[in-house]
Design an enzyme around this catalytic site. Structure first.
Site, PDB file in Angstrom:
ATOM      1  CE  LYS A  16      -2.427  -0.964   3.695  1.00 13.81           C
ATOM      2  NZ  LYS A  16      -1.819  -2.412   4.327  1.00 13.81           N
ATOM      3  NE  ARG A  89      -5.493  -1.452   9.539  1.00 14.79           N
ATOM      4  CZ  ARG A  89      -4.153  -0.750   8.979  1.00 14.79           C
ATOM      5  NH1 ARG A  89      -4.268   0.345   8.511  1.00 14.79           N
ATOM      6  NH2 ARG A  89      -2.893  -1.370   8.579  1.00 14.79           N
ATOM      7  NE  ARG A 128       6.722  -3.643   6.580  1.00 11.53           N
ATOM      8  CZ  ARG A 128       5.415  -3.288   6.563  1.00 11.53           C
ATOM      9  NH1 ARG A 128       4.865  -3.056   5.273  1.00 11.53           N
ATOM     10  NH2 ARG A 128       4.609  -3.308   7.450  1.00 11.53           N
ATOM     11  NE  ARG A 161       4.972  -1.011  10.709  1.00 10.06           N
ATOM     12  CZ  ARG A 161       3.860  -0.974  10.165  1.00 10.06           C
ATOM     13  NH1 ARG A 161       3.990  -0.340   8.765  1.00 10.06           N
ATOM     14  NH2 ARG A 161       2.953  -1.541  10.443  1.00 10.06           N
ATOM     15  NE  ARG A 172       0.573  -4.993  11.218  1.00  9.36           N
ATOM     16  CZ  ARG A 172       1.719  -4.895  10.565  1.00  9.36           C
ATOM     17  NH1 ARG A 172       2.833  -5.636  10.940  1.00  9.36           N
ATOM     18  NH2 ARG A 172       1.756  -4.217   9.614  1.00  9.36           N
TER      19      ARG A 172
END
Ligand code: AMP
Length: 215
Positions: A16, A89, A128, A161, A172
């Protein structure tokens, strides 16, 4: 006609942020991510950031009223066009957003859903890093070859993160399936949902998105 009021939806690590950057550059549509706003608030230690910090770390969703405050505040600074990444969301957020837009006399043009299989999500997540300065997602192997390298975008320090770990990611994904997938049905019924296969090279995904926006 070019579509100018857009949403980008999709599971964690579906690309995204990367595609939001592309859309902003290609079409000049201002974009924001509710996740990035919350992380920035947490970093500056604002009451809102402190409130959201724990739930983010655990992979849960921030409260709807808090998110609506953030979105409303951002939207008042926009004119006719915007792109929201990672919002709404929950169906409650989608409904409140509908009211908010009606009050502004605006309509959504397009909700883009990036679809990626779970296998890809876990692989991307393990590679990531996030810049502590500009907040960009940086991929190990693609953008840098070592986590100790500076951010290629701004030179800032890279880190993993706090919610990019197996436990938080499992939560999540569960939140996504339970609370966010129904949001896609909401926009499908409204006739503005476009499903895009996000499990491809960045450029291939961007070109499909470009065609959708050029409509
Ligand atoms: P993201 O950067 O989009 O992956 O978002 C990171 C985290 O911020 C999420 O896992 C949630 O905890 C929180 N968050 C971001 N956007 C929302 C939203 N629209 N509603 C609730 N929580 C959100």
């Amino acid at each position: 006609m070019v579509k100018k009021r857009l949403l980008l939806l999709g599971p964690p690590a579906s690309g995204k942020g990367t595609q939001a950057d592309f859309i902003q550059k290609r079409f000049g549509i201002p974009s924001t991510s509710t996740g990035a706003i919350l992380r920035a608030e947490a970093k500056s230690g604002t009451p809102l950031g402190i409130k959201a910090q724990e739930v983010i770390r655990a992979g849960g969703l921030a409260a709807d009223d808090l998110i609506m405050q953030v979105v409303q505040a951002w939207l008042t600074r926009m004119n006719g066009s915007f792109l929201l990444d990672g919002f709404p969301r929950t169906v409650a957020q989608a409904e409140s957003f509908d009211h908010l837009l009606k009050a502004r006399g605006q309509e959504l043009d397009l909700a883009i859903l990036l679809e990626v299989p779970e296998k890809t999500i876990y692989r991307r997540m393990s590679l990531r890093l996030t810049c502590t300065q500009c907040g960009k997602a940086i991929s190990l192997g693609r953008h840098v070859s070592d986590p100790s390298e500076p951010c290629p975008n701004c030179g800032g320090r890279l880190e993993i993160r706090a919610d990019d770990n197996q436990m938080a990611l499992a939560r999540r994904m569960e939140e996504y399936r339970k609370k966010t997938l129904p949001v896609t049905d909401f926009y499908e019924r409204a006739g503005i949902l476009a499903r895009v296969n996000g499990d491809r090279e960045i450029e291939a995904v961007s070109s499909e998105i470009e065609r959708l926006i050029e409509g």
